[in-house]
Enzyme design. Structure first.
Site, short mmCIF file in Angstrom:
data_model
loop_
_atom_site.label_atom_id
_atom_site.label_comp_id
_atom_site.label_asym_id
_atom_site.label_seq_id
_atom_site.Cartn_x
_atom_site.Cartn_y
_atom_site.Cartn_z
N GLU A 1 12.05 93.58 27.74
CA GLU A 1 12.72 94.49 28.81
C GLU A 1 14.01 93.78 27.60
O GLU A 1 14.29 93.35 26.53
CB GLU A 1 13.05 92.06 29.30
N CYS B 1 22.12 90.44 28.98
CA CYS B 1 21.49 91.97 29.03
C CYS B 1 22.13 92.47 30.53
O CYS B 1 22.16 93.27 30.96
CB CYS B 1 19.86 91.69 28.84
N ASN C 1 20.98 85.91 22.31
CA ASN C 1 21.55 85.90 23.17
C ASN C 1 22.03 84.44 23.50
O ASN C 1 22.16 83.77 24.14
CB ASN C 1 22.16 86.89 23.79
#
Length: 490
Positions: free
Chosen positions: A257, A291, A158
């Site tokens: 993460e 995110c 992403n």
């Protein structure tokens, strides 16, 4: 039958041990532009043999790299930063074509990378020695900060360039070597262009390798391999849990993460126009495929109707289309699979009692924004990391309920609080169970000097901010020195 045209035939190799070579797998990967389907490149994939080679070379090369003087490492990172700046437009265009990034988002991503590389200049000078006395006569204690050795890294699609750089740059600057497995959807911007820039900057061979592989073929080999001592992963919580489990079993450190279900709280004294502008950006930047994107917008009922009305009007002005167009805000979703997932969530939320006041159309991988209101926190749409241009708005009666709902999630990555009183905003922010939160701002924030990471199911460890992130890329060794004869009891 005519041969299919490939736009970038030169991006068809792995970068292993300082050499550009074909992977050893029998499989090939076709990389496509998610907006128009144009074939960007075809790559012969790596397999376990290639990963093993990369790790073994990395282990040998790291021994010499660790001993390179700090200012030589700094010089390398300065050259890398300069090359990123020189090639900014080339990289921006690659991000647009490969990841569907809007021109605005691609520019921000490159700039964030340059900032993180410059932050990494601090690491070589932090590899220090601490000396302190002992309670044993004639003894002195020394604690050396040293590289961990070899790092294995797995990065997502992403924000492919940035989410790779934020691990690669500090790892190398701290004296480690690193093997990066980049996402199959974005191998060029997620790794290969980074390898080329480091190579052109003069990095010694073997310190950095990039492999492009099929997870179904290599399985957990990146993590299970005995050489890497740290595994850095950015991606879904589901995969992160498995990586953490394998790393723990093999006594490796895991820097994770993971997912987020980020709350954007609007209190009753907030400036609604400012809150709306921030929420629209935080929700729809890069199609919401971040995110730290805003996932749940929690609004006090006293200002709820006003907020919803203004949010809808501003959302309707967003331009959707070709990401290469400078005016485009929302480009394509990364794949049809992501589009189908969101479409189903929108269909199902109505059955659970939510109200869709704006339903965006779908054309190929393009999704126009949708807005869902009157959501309760137990609905599927509120408990799911949406990763797309769907805004979820939850009404609450007061500040206490806003805090309770914000914390009623397995995730704890980012967040935001809007209030007319900074002290009130800070007080609420401190009560939200999250690794990062922003007062009178939106949830999508990155600062090279600030610790980036989550709590709960959003991960372990911190990236960025050398003061905090250095622990993930280094270890300490205690060396005691007995300067005079020591008396023994026997």
């Amino acid at each position: 039958m005519s041969e299919v045209t490939v736009k970038y035939p030169s991006w068809n190799k792995q970068y292993i041990g300082g050499e550009w070579k074909e992977g050893s797998s029998d499989k090939f990967l076709t990389v496509e532009n998610p907006y128009n389907g144009e074939i960007l490149t075809k790559i012969k994939l790596a397999n376990k043999q290639d990963i093993d080679e990369a790790y073994k070379i990395a282990k040998e090369a790291q021994k010499s790299w660790a001993d390179v003087p700090a200012y030589e490492k700094i010089s390398l990172m300065e050259r890398v930063a300069a090359l990123f700046a020189e090639r900014r437009e080339e990289i921006v265009n690659l991000l647009i074509e490969e990841s569907g990034s809007s021109r605005i988002k691609a520019g921000v991503e490159v700039d964030c990378c340059i900032a993180d590389i410059k932050e990494a200049l601090k690491y070589p000078l932090m590899m220090n020695t601490t000396m302190f006395p002992s309670n044993v006569p004639g003894k002195e204690n020394r604690v050396y900060r040293i590289p961990v050795g070899v790092i294995g890294m797995i990065s997502p699609w992403n924000w492919p360039l940035y989410l790779s750089i934020r691990g690669v740059a500090p790892a190398i600057a701290a004296g480690n070597s690193i093997v990066l497995k980049t996402a199959s959807l974005t191998p060029i911007t997620g790794g290969l262009i980074i390898a080329k820039i480091f190579e052109d900057a003069g990095i010694p061979k073997g310190i950095f390798s990039v492999v492009v592989a099929d997870p179904g073929e290599i399985g957990d080999y990146m993590v299970e391999h005995p050489i890497p001592r740290v595994i850095s992963f950015t991606g879904s919580t589901e995969v992160g849990r498995r990586i953490g489990e394998i790393a723990g079993k093999n006594l490796k450190k895991a820097a994770l993460e993971l997912g987020g279900n980020n709350a954007f709280i609007v209190l009753d004294d907030a400036d609604i126009d400012e809150a709306v502008s921030a929420a629209v950006f935080g929700k729809f930047f890069h199609q919401g495929q971040i995110c730290i994107a805003t996932n749940r917008i929690i609004v006090d009922r006293k200002v709820y109707p006003q907020f919803v009305d203004k949010f809808k009007k501003l959302t309707e002005k967003i331009k959707v289309g070709n990401p290469a167009d400078p005016d485009t805000i929302i480009g394509p979703m990364i794949s049809k699979k992501q589009v189908d997932k969101l479409t189903k969530i929108l269909d199902d939320c109505v059955k659970e009692g939510a109200k869709v006041i704006l339903r965006g159309k779908v054309e190929g991988n393009l999704m126009w924004p949708s807005i869902v209101i009157d959501v309760t926190n137990d609905m599927t749409i509120a408990q799911t990391e949406l990763f797309g241009p769907v805004a979820t708005i939850i009404p609450v009666d007061n500040e206490e309920e806003a805090i309770k709902i914000a914390n009623d999630s397995d995730f704890g990555l980012s967040g935001a609080v809007f209030s007319g009183s900074l002290e009130r905003g800070i007080r609420v922010a401190k009560q939200i169970e999250t690794g990062m939160i922003h007062v009178n701002d939106q949830t999508v924030n990155v600062d090279p000097g600030a610790p980036f990471g989550g709590e709960k199911a959003s991960g372990l460890g911190r990236y960025c901010g050398a003061e905090w992130a250095i622990d993930d890329f280094t270890t300490v060794k205690w060396v005691s020195v007995q300067n005079e004869y020591r008396q023994w009891p026997f």
